[in-house]
Design an enzyme around this catalytic site. Structure first.
Site, PDB file in Angstrom:
ATOM      1  N   TRP A 159      75.546  63.078  85.045  1.00 47.54           N
ATOM      2  CA  TRP A 159      75.470  63.062  86.505  1.00 47.54           C
ATOM      3  C   TRP A 159      75.298  61.643  87.031  1.00 47.54           C
ATOM      4  CZ3 TRP A 159      77.561  67.200  87.796  1.00 47.54           C
ATOM      5  CH2 TRP A 159      77.312  68.389  87.098  1.00 47.54           C
ATOM      6  N   HIS A 179      76.659  48.994  84.912  1.00 43.64           N
ATOM      7  CA  HIS A 179      76.076  47.700  85.279  1.00 43.64           C
ATOM      8  C   HIS A 179      76.842  46.602  84.541  1.00 43.64           C
ATOM      9  CE1 HIS A 179      72.885  48.284  81.808  1.00 43.64           C
ATOM     10  NE2 HIS A 179      74.102  48.599  81.432  1.00 43.64           N
ATOM     11  N   ARG A 205      78.689  54.211  89.558  1.00 43.38           N
ATOM     12  CA  ARG A 205      77.666  55.207  89.240  1.00 43.38           C
ATOM     13  C   ARG A 205      77.976  56.480  89.990  1.00 43.38           C
ATOM     14  NH1 ARG A 205      72.410  51.181  89.712  1.00 43.38           N
ATOM     15  NH2 ARG A 205      73.203  49.735  88.149  1.00 43.38           N
ATOM     16  N   GLN A 219      77.912  43.468  90.946  1.00 44.83           N
ATOM     17  CA  GLN A 219      76.754  42.749  90.406  1.00 44.83           C
ATOM     18  C   GLN A 219      77.188  41.382  89.887  1.00 44.83           C
ATOM     19  OE1 GLN A 219      75.016  45.263  87.325  1.00 44.83           O
ATOM     20  NE2 GLN A 219      73.747  46.306  88.837  1.00 44.83           N
ATOM     21  N   VAL A 262      65.051  44.036  78.504  1.00 48.67           N
ATOM     22  CA  VAL A 262      64.243  42.818  78.673  1.00 48.67           C
ATOM     23  C   VAL A 262      62.766  43.137  78.433  1.00 48.67           C
ATOM     24  CG1 VAL A 262      65.747  41.471  80.182  1.00 48.67           C
ATOM     25  CG2 VAL A 262      64.265  43.229  81.177  1.00 48.67           C
ATOM     26  N   ALA A 309      67.602  36.967  81.301  1.00 47.76           N
ATOM     27  CA  ALA A 309      68.765  37.617  81.900  1.00 47.76           C
ATOM     28  C   ALA A 309      68.389  38.085  83.290  1.00 47.76           C
ATOM     29  CB  ALA A 309      69.218  38.794  81.044  1.00 47.76           C
TER      30      ALA A 309
HETATM   31  N1  DAH Z   1      71.413  46.137  84.780  1.00 43.93           N
HETATM   32  C1  DAH Z   1      70.363  46.378  85.731  1.00 43.93           C
HETATM   33  C2  DAH Z   1      70.849  47.409  86.751  1.00 43.93           C
HETATM   34  O1  DAH Z   1      71.977  47.637  86.854  1.00 43.93           O
HETATM   35  C3  DAH Z   1      69.992  45.089  86.459  1.00 43.93           C
HETATM   36  C4  DAH Z   1      69.300  44.126  85.560  1.00 43.93           C
HETATM   37  C5  DAH Z   1      67.927  44.177  85.427  1.00 43.93           C
HETATM   38  C6  DAH Z   1      70.007  43.186  84.861  1.00 43.93           C
HETATM   39  C7  DAH Z   1      67.270  43.302  84.602  1.00 43.93           C
HETATM   40  C8  DAH Z   1      69.353  42.287  84.024  1.00 43.93           C
HETATM   41  C9  DAH Z   1      67.978  42.352  83.906  1.00 43.93           C
HETATM   42  O2  DAH Z   1      70.022  41.346  83.322  1.00 43.93           O
HETATM   43  O3  DAH Z   1      67.356  41.461  83.109  1.00 43.93           O
HETATM   44  O4  DAH Z   1      70.050  47.939  87.470  1.00 43.93           O
END
Ligand code: DAH
Length: 341
Positions: A159, A179, A205, A219, A262, A309
């Site tokens: 979903w 992402h 999404r 993003q 992370v 990151a």
């Molecule tokens: N990938 C996460 C999202 O889509 C966003 C994100 C959070 C990216 C923390 C990162 C990170 O590189 O360190 O919500």
């Protein structure tokens, strides 16, 4: 048979008369006859200067050159006159209405999300980050496993994720990336540290849309891996980003958050003026220190290297900078909205 000074004047008159008589289609022939490089009559005349008696050579040469210049100019003029005449004829015959205003050429411009994405990339570019890209149709192995999102994590739920309807070995492993974080793994697989990279792109999404959620979003992922990278480096870089993007006086705050890839993980907010004259915190990105397992998954020695990151929501940033109250405006393609940027 050599020409004389007097005959040059005759040539001039003959050539000019022929030019006046020539129409559009006769022009080229006239030029070949008189000014042709190989055997144009004026060319031959110039060549015959050396056959003149010594004492007349200079005078003859000057006259022949003058003739050449006169004819070249006359040719240009005649050509232009005929062109004007042609336009005039078209106008008077009614084929073109020269009184009509010109058609405006519409100028395109970049979509506000594209503008914002480029501005973000530029800021990080100035800080030494290069740009990489990855596929929008992604493998679960990169989108989830490589960034420590386990099999039973809710984000994998059908979903939440738009899966590509194709089974390989009895499994559905292909999806529209949720992402840009899978590119952390993709970049590290191909490049040894030091790494400083930003990866922009669209993500998808399965989501009910409202003022702050769209099923497609943009993003910019960031990744830095090197010896001795610390949390303070992450904070410094993101603080600098916020100030360059939103102005020198901007304040930022970090609070703890959880992302599987992370450790520690944070969310960053910037202070933003409110209508009432105060400020409030607005979250614009997730970030953190790259989890050692993510480094190891990509073949990087986590006892030697560390990294940070971050993932920035581009629509979020665009909404903030222009005071846009509904994310859905971006993708309705209403020109009344898009023309404002
Ligand atoms: N990938 C996460 C999202 O889509 C966003 C994100 C959070 C990216 C923390 C990162 C990170 O590189 O360190 O919500």
């Amino acid at each position: 048979m050599t020409a004389t000074i007097e005959s040059i004047e005759e040539l001039r008159q003959e050539a000019l008369a022929a030019l006046q008589a020539a129409d559009e289609s006769g022009l080229e022939a006239w030029r070949a006859e008189w000014l042709g490089r190989q055997d144009g009559r004026v060319t031959l005349l110039l060549r015959s200067v050396r056959d003149q008696p010594q004492e007349q050579r200079a005078q003859f040469g000057a006259a022949a050159n003058a003739l050449k210049n006169t004819l070249e100019e006359a040719f240009q003029e005649r050509q232009e006159a005929l062109r004007q005449q042609q336009l005039q004829d078209l106008a008077t015959s009614g084929a073109i209405d020269v009184t009509l205003p010109g058609r405006p050429q519409p100028h395109g411009r970049l979509h506000p999300v594209t503008q914002t994405q480029r501005d973000i990339i530029e800021v990080f570019g100035e800080m030494g980050f290069r740009v990489a890209e990855g596929p929008e149709v992604e493998w679960a192995k990169y989108n989830f496993d490589g960034v420590r999102i386990p099999e039973d994590h809710p984000a994998r739920d059908m979903w939440d994720t738009i899966w590509v309807d194709k089974e390989i070995g009895g499994r559905r492993d292909m999806l529209l990336r949720t992402h840009t974080s899978p590119n952390q793994v993709r970049v590290m697989e191909h490049q040894a540290p030091p790494i400083r990279v930003v990866v922009p792109g669209k993500c998808y999404r399965q989501e009910a849309t409202d003022a702050t959620h769209e099923w497609m979003l943009t993003q910019v992922e960031g990744l830095a891996v090197d010896e001795g990278i610390r949390m303070s480096d992450l904070k410094g870089v993101l603080y600098e980003f916020a100030r360059r993007m939103f102005g020198q006086d901007r304040e930022i705050t970090f609070h703890h958050s959880y992302f599987p890839f992370v450790e520690p993980g944070v969310e960053m907010a910037v202070d933003w003026p409110t209508a009432e004259g105060g400020t409030r915190w607005v979250e614009i990105l997730g970030a953190g220190m790259v989890h050692p397992e993510v480094l190891e998954n990509a073949g990087i020695d986590s006892s030697r290297y560390t990294g940070f990151a971050f993932g920035i929501g581009v629509e979020r940033v665009a909404m903030l900078r222009w005071g846009i109250d509904d994310i859905r405006h971006f993708y309705h393609n209403d020109l009344r909205f898009l023309r404002q940027f």
